[in-house]
Design a protein around this motif. Structure first.
Motif, short mmCIF file in Angstrom:
data_model
loop_
_atom_site.label_atom_id
_atom_site.label_comp_id
_atom_site.label_asym_id
_atom_site.label_seq_id
_atom_site.Cartn_x
_atom_site.Cartn_y
_atom_site.Cartn_z
N UNK A 228 13.20 -56.15 -7.96
CA UNK A 228 14.31 -56.14 -8.92
C UNK A 228 14.31 -54.86 -9.74
N UNK A 229 13.12 -54.37 -10.11
CA UNK A 229 13.03 -53.12 -10.86
C UNK A 229 13.57 -51.95 -10.03
N UNK B 169 9.45 -62.75 -16.61
CA UNK B 169 9.90 -61.93 -15.49
C UNK B 169 10.70 -60.72 -15.96
N UNK B 170 11.53 -60.91 -16.98
CA UNK B 170 12.29 -59.78 -17.52
C UNK B 170 11.35 -58.73 -18.11
N UNK C 196 22.89 -53.79 -12.21
CA UNK C 196 22.61 -54.37 -13.52
C UNK C 196 21.39 -55.27 -13.42
N UNK C 197 20.78 -55.56 -14.57
CA UNK C 197 19.61 -56.42 -14.57
C UNK C 197 19.94 -57.79 -14.00
N UNK C 198 21.10 -58.30 -14.35
CA UNK C 198 21.52 -59.63 -13.85
C UNK C 198 21.68 -59.60 -12.33
N UNK C 199 22.33 -58.56 -11.80
CA UNK C 199 22.51 -58.45 -10.35
C UNK C 199 21.18 -58.26 -9.64
N UNK D 96 10.09 -50.74 -14.47
CA UNK D 96 11.12 -49.70 -14.52
C UNK D 96 10.74 -48.58 -15.48
N UNK D 97 10.21 -48.92 -16.65
CA UNK D 97 9.95 -47.92 -17.68
C UNK D 97 8.59 -47.24 -17.52
#
Length: 216
Positions: free
Chosen positions: A59-60, A22-23, A68-71, A30-31
């Motif tokens: 999330x992206x 997922x990450x 933040x990525x975590x949030x 995003x990129x």
């Protein structure tokens, strides 16, 4: 979920390769953007992206506005869990006409199987000699699944929610579709059928297993 410590990132529950996947998807959205990621899977070379992408794309987008990525992982899941709890309550109330049954239903769902670990949990708590909150904060055993104690339950909260991010989103959309279908069976109204059909139609973008289940 990706809890930062001095030697790296940690996660509770059975995250393993799921969360890493997922990450990868979130960072690719995003990129590289949506269309580039969908046309070229970021993990499997020369393969199209065929995984339900709505949760990771959301999330992206949240990272793009400064989270933040975590949030960006935790916030949508937390909001959808609140909605899911309410949906379980209201759907059970509609089906059973029982407020007590509707109140109990979310507990049965979220704590499935964990009741069998209550006695070992209580025994270990007594042996530890510390308070409840301190024991919970330092817990090293998952009491819903403890093979050494012959307890073999895969608990939803521990094994699905931290890693299988699409599960929560799919359950919300799928339960909402069932709610409108049940309302239609009770009192008619073509608008309810439309809402149920629309929610079912978007499920392939959210969670494949929920789509198959609701379709059947």
């Amino acid at each position: 979920m990706i809890y930062p410590k001095a030697d790296g990132w940690y996660s509770g529950g059975s995250a393993w390769g799921d969360l890493a996947g997922h990450l990868s998807f979130i960072n690719s959205f995003k990129e590289r953007g949506l269309s580039a990621t969908l046309s070229q899977n970021p993990i499997f070379d020369r393969s199209a992206f065929s995984y339900p992408f709505a949760a990771d794309y959301l999330s992206a987008l949240l990272t793009e506005i400064g989270l933040s990525l975590r949030s960006a992982l935790i916030l949508p899941s937390f909001v959808f869990l609140l909605v899911l709890t309410a949906l379980i309550y209201f759907l059970t109330l509609k089906m059973t006409r029982s407020r007590s049954g509707a109140f109990i239903a979310p507990f049965i769902f979220f704590f499935n199987g964990s009741i069998f670990g209550l006695w070992p949990f209580w025994r270990d708590l007594q042996k530890s000699g510390v308070g409840l909150w301190k024991f919970l904060g330092a817990m090293t055993r998952q009491y819903g699944y403890a093979p050494e104690l012959n307890i073999h339950f895969s608990n939803i909260a521990a094994d699905f929610m931290p890693a299988q991010r699409t599960f929560i989103f799919g359950f919300v959309v799928g339960l909402a579709a069932v709610y409108f279908l049940w309302s239609y069976w009770e009192s008619g109204g073509r608008a309810k059928l439309f809402y149920a059909g629309f929610l079912t139609a978007i499920l392939p973008l959210v969670h494949t297993h929920s789509f198959v289940t609701v379709s059947m």
